[in-house]
Design a protein around this motif. Structure first.
Motif, PDB file in Angstrom:
ATOM      1  N   GLN A 230       0.822  -1.206   0.000  1.00 45.59           N
ATOM      2  CA  GLN A 230       0.000   0.000   0.000  1.00 45.59           C
ATOM      3  C   GLN A 230       0.859   1.260   0.000  1.00 45.59           C
ATOM      4  O   GLN A 230       0.477   2.281  -0.570  1.00 45.59           O
ATOM      5  CB  GLN A 230      -0.940   0.002   1.207  1.00 45.59           C
ATOM      6  CG  GLN A 230      -2.147  -0.903   1.023  1.00 45.59           C
ATOM      7  CD  GLN A 230      -3.294  -0.575   1.952  1.00 45.59           C
ATOM      8  OE1 GLN A 230      -3.081  -0.370   3.143  1.00 45.59           O
ATOM      9  NE2 GLN A 230      -4.506  -0.536   1.407  1.00 45.59           N
ATOM     10  N   SER A 235      -3.311   3.838  -1.255  1.00 41.26           N
ATOM     11  CA  SER A 235      -4.596   3.243  -0.889  1.00 41.26           C
ATOM     12  C   SER A 235      -5.671   3.475  -1.938  1.00 41.26           C
ATOM     13  O   SER A 235      -6.661   2.742  -1.987  1.00 41.26           O
ATOM     14  CB  SER A 235      -5.054   3.806   0.458  1.00 41.26           C
ATOM     15  OG  SER A 235      -5.149   5.220   0.396  1.00 41.26           O
ATOM     16  N   GLU A 236      -5.462   4.492  -2.820  1.00 42.79           N
ATOM     17  CA  GLU A 236      -6.458   4.726  -3.862  1.00 42.79           C
ATOM     18  C   GLU A 236      -6.397   3.671  -4.961  1.00 42.79           C
ATOM     19  O   GLU A 236      -7.380   3.444  -5.662  1.00 42.79           O
ATOM     20  CB  GLU A 236      -6.270   6.130  -4.464  1.00 42.79           C
ATOM     21  CG  GLU A 236      -5.000   6.319  -5.279  1.00 42.79           C
ATOM     22  CD  GLU A 236      -3.769   6.537  -4.409  1.00 42.79           C
ATOM     23  OE1 GLU A 236      -2.657   6.621  -4.968  1.00 42.79           O
ATOM     24  OE2 GLU A 236      -3.923   6.621  -3.177  1.00 42.79           O
ATOM     25  N   LEU A 238      -4.941   0.419  -4.273  1.00 41.76           N
ATOM     26  CA  LEU A 238      -4.981  -0.901  -3.651  1.00 41.76           C
ATOM     27  C   LEU A 238      -5.738  -0.827  -2.336  1.00 41.76           C
ATOM     28  O   LEU A 238      -5.374  -0.077  -1.429  1.00 41.76           O
ATOM     29  CB  LEU A 238      -3.555  -1.416  -3.401  1.00 41.76           C
ATOM     30  CG  LEU A 238      -3.443  -2.712  -2.576  1.00 41.76           C
ATOM     31  CD1 LEU A 238      -4.115  -3.872  -3.292  1.00 41.76           C
ATOM     32  CD2 LEU A 238      -1.965  -3.019  -2.295  1.00 41.76           C
ATOM     33  N   SER A 239      -6.778  -1.628  -2.212  1.00 44.71           N
ATOM     34  CA  SER A 239      -7.502  -1.762  -0.953  1.00 44.71           C
ATOM     35  C   SER A 239      -7.424  -3.213  -0.491  1.00 44.71           C
ATOM     36  O   SER A 239      -7.417  -4.140  -1.314  1.00 44.71           O
ATOM     37  CB  SER A 239      -8.963  -1.340  -1.110  1.00 44.71           C
ATOM     38  OG  SER A 239      -9.628  -2.162  -2.063  1.00 44.71           O
ATOM     39  N   ILE A 240      -7.333  -3.388   0.800  1.00 49.00           N
ATOM     40  CA  ILE A 240      -7.152  -4.711   1.389  1.00 49.00           C
ATOM     41  C   ILE A 240      -8.337  -5.015   2.292  1.00 49.00           C
ATOM     42  O   ILE A 240      -8.787  -4.158   3.062  1.00 49.00           O
ATOM     43  CB  ILE A 240      -5.852  -4.788   2.217  1.00 49.00           C
ATOM     44  CG1 ILE A 240      -4.643  -4.393   1.367  1.00 49.00           C
ATOM     45  CG2 ILE A 240      -5.670  -6.186   2.798  1.00 49.00           C
ATOM     46  CD1 ILE A 240      -4.327  -5.341   0.250  1.00 49.00           C
ATOM     47  N   ALA A 241      -8.848  -6.227   2.207  1.00 44.83           N
ATOM     48  CA  ALA A 241      -9.930  -6.686   3.090  1.00 44.83           C
ATOM     49  C   ALA A 241      -9.546  -8.042   3.670  1.00 44.83           C
ATOM     50  O   ALA A 241      -9.147  -8.949   2.925  1.00 44.83           O
ATOM     51  CB  ALA A 241     -11.240  -6.794   2.335  1.00 44.83           C
ATOM     52  N   ALA A 276      -8.726   1.079  -9.463  1.00 45.35           N
ATOM     53  CA  ALA A 276      -8.569   0.542  -8.115  1.00 45.35           C
ATOM     54  C   ALA A 276      -8.720  -0.978  -8.128  1.00 45.35           C
ATOM     55  O   ALA A 276      -9.521  -1.533  -8.884  1.00 45.35           O
ATOM     56  CB  ALA A 276      -9.597   1.164  -7.180  1.00 45.35           C
ATOM     57  N   ARG A 278      -8.991  -4.471  -5.524  1.00 51.32           N
ATOM     58  CA  ARG A 278      -9.286  -4.941  -4.174  1.00 51.32           C
ATOM     59  C   ARG A 278      -8.735  -6.367  -4.016  1.00 51.32           C
ATOM     60  O   ARG A 278      -8.990  -7.241  -4.841  1.00 51.32           O
ATOM     61  CB  ARG A 278     -10.797  -4.939  -3.920  1.00 51.32           C
ATOM     62  CG  ARG A 278     -11.225  -5.404  -2.526  1.00 51.32           C
ATOM     63  CD  ARG A 278     -12.743  -5.375  -2.421  1.00 51.32           C
ATOM     64  NE  ARG A 278     -13.212  -5.842  -1.135  1.00 51.32           N
ATOM     65  CZ  ARG A 278     -13.334  -5.088  -0.052  1.00 51.32           C
ATOM     66  NH1 ARG A 278     -12.972  -3.810  -0.118  1.00 51.32           N
ATOM     67  NH2 ARG A 278     -13.792  -5.578   1.075  1.00 51.32           N
ATOM     68  N   SER A 280      -8.659  -9.492  -1.298  1.00 53.60           N
ATOM     69  CA  SER A 280      -9.370  -9.985  -0.114  1.00 53.60           C
ATOM     70  C   SER A 280      -8.747 -11.278   0.381  1.00 53.60           C
ATOM     71  O   SER A 280      -8.402 -12.161  -0.422  1.00 53.60           O
ATOM     72  CB  SER A 280     -10.853 -10.222  -0.433  1.00 53.60           C
ATOM     73  OG  SER A 280     -11.454  -9.038  -0.931  1.00 53.60           O
ATOM     74  N   ASN A 296      -8.397 -11.517  -5.931  1.00 51.88           N
ATOM     75  CA  ASN A 296      -8.149 -10.180  -6.489  1.00 51.88           C
ATOM     76  C   ASN A 296      -9.247  -9.866  -7.499  1.00 51.88           C
ATOM     77  O   ASN A 296      -9.945 -10.764  -7.987  1.00 51.88           O
ATOM     78  CB  ASN A 296      -6.759 -10.081  -7.119  1.00 51.88           C
ATOM     79  CG  ASN A 296      -6.508 -11.166  -8.149  1.00 51.88           C
ATOM     80  OD1 ASN A 296      -7.406 -11.929  -8.488  1.00 51.88           O
ATOM     81  ND2 ASN A 296      -5.295 -11.245  -8.649  1.00 51.88           N
ATOM     82  N   SER A 297      -9.385  -8.596  -7.804  1.00 50.89           N
ATOM     83  CA  SER A 297     -10.576  -8.166  -8.543  1.00 50.89           C
ATOM     84  C   SER A 297     -10.358  -7.971 -10.035  1.00 50.89           C
ATOM     85  O   SER A 297     -11.316  -7.673 -10.740  1.00 50.89           O
ATOM     86  CB  SER A 297     -11.099  -6.849  -7.955  1.00 50.89           C
ATOM     87  OG  SER A 297     -10.115  -5.827  -8.066  1.00 50.89           O
TER      88      SER A 297
END
Length: 351
Positions: A230, A235-236, A238-241, A276, A278, A280, A296-297
């Motif tokens: 990140q 963060s814009e 790559l987002s992590i869940a 972006a 995401r 998970s 991954n998305s």
């Protein structure tokens, strides 16, 4: 010790069976002392039982002789020694018991006794040698199977160690490249990445020495890497869940198992995506199995499989070496056009 007790019970059982047969014949001939045939047979069985282990040692010691002639000569000497020891021990017991019973044990001359017993003893010696050789073959087979199992275990451990060592440089070199790419743009960010990298390496070293740890510990190890990513992409982009149940966090798994899948999901998606992305990480326990997912998305499974082949192959090899067919790794397409790596393991709770 239990084996020797079983052997003693076997010798006693055989002696009693022979005694019963001899007793019937003795009584049919009008014998007046029922204990006599029992003494005769049990004294013989006792001596054979004592001598048989010595014959086994004698036989095994002679197997190293290359010449068959010398082996036969050795067994000829062994048969002579067995006959003398068997006859001497057997008659010593009989004379002693007869003396205690106040009876007279009438026997023929020493020459008559030896000529009568020698023929039977040669046959029994040959039979004992054959049994001893069969036991030796069985023990050798067991020893070789244990040796093969030990060598296979050592080979599996060596392969797992090699695979783990291969995984560590895989993400280490990529991370160093990331640091190199930002160190002249933002020194503070490069410093944070270096701190996260130091934390990652310390935990990775401790994890590899442990061999296995809980999912919670593995996630704590993955966090510094996620921070590094990140910091690199922002963060814009790559987002992590992370959605892992408490039951799943308490389960054991091989150390460093999630590093390569997480790295592949980020590196092979964020690096090529314009928007972006995401990533998970999920984990649940169902029907006695631990199910972990890394999704991954944006990258389809075909590309993920091609570009992340080393990490995916290493993951499969590690799990196969540890769990055999009880573990599985599957890479499938997700609903949003990305990919999902699913790892399924038998549940192992931390002690």
């Amino acid at each position: 010790m239990s084996l020797w007790w079983a052997y003693a019970a076997l010798v006693l059982a055989l002696g009693l069976l022979q005694s019963l047969a001899a007793l019937q014949q003795y009584l049919s001939r009008g014998g007046g002392h029922a204990w006599e045939p029992i003494l005769w047979e049990l004294s013989s069985a006792l001596c054979v039982g004592v001598l048989a282990p010595l014959i086994y040692r004698w036989h095994v010691a002679g197997l190293g002789l290359k010449s068959r002639l010398w082996q036969l000569a050795r067994h000829g000497l062994g048969a002579l020694g067995y006959t003398m020891a068997h006859v001497g021990g057997m008659f010593a017991i009989r004379f002693g018991v007869y003396a205690l019973m106040g009876a007279v044990y009438e026997t023929g001359s020493a020459q008559e006794i030896l000529s009568y017993e020698a023929g039977k003893d040669i046959v029994s010696y040959s039979l004992i040698v054959a049994i001893c050789h069969g036991l030796w073959l069985y023990f050798e087979s067991q020893r070789r199977q244990q040796e093969v199992a030990r060598l296979r275990s050592e080979l599996a451990e060596a392969r797992l160690s090699r695979l783990a060592e291969q995984i560590q440089p895989h993400f280490l070199f990529n991370t160093l490249n990331l640091i190199s790419s930002v160190m002249y743009e933002d020194v503070a960010r490069a410093d944070r990445i270096l701190c996260d990298l130091a934390s990652l390496l310390r935990q990775a070293l401790a994890a590899q020495q442990a061999g296995s740890h809980t999912v919670a510990q593995e996630l704590a190890l993955v966090e510094p890497y996620l921070n590094i990513m990140q910091s690199r992409f922002g963060s814009e982009r790559l987002s992590i869940a992370v959605d892992v149940s408490d039951d799943a966090r308490a389960c054991l798994l091989p150390t460093l198992l999630l590093i390569a899948p997480v790295e592949n999901a980020i590196k092979h998606d964020v690096a090529v995506a314009s928007g972006a992305v995401r990533v998970s990480i999920g984990g649940v326990v169902t029907a006695g199995r631990l199910r972990l997912t890394v999704a991954n998305s944006g990258t389809p499974p075909e590309r993920e499989h091609r570009e992340g082949a080393i990490g995916l192959a290493n993951t499969r090899e590690r799990l196969r070496g540890l769990y055999g067919d009880a573990a599985s790794v599957a890479l499938t397409a997700s609903a949003d056009g990305g990919s999902v790596l699913t790892i399924s393991l038998p549940v192992q709770a931390a002690s």
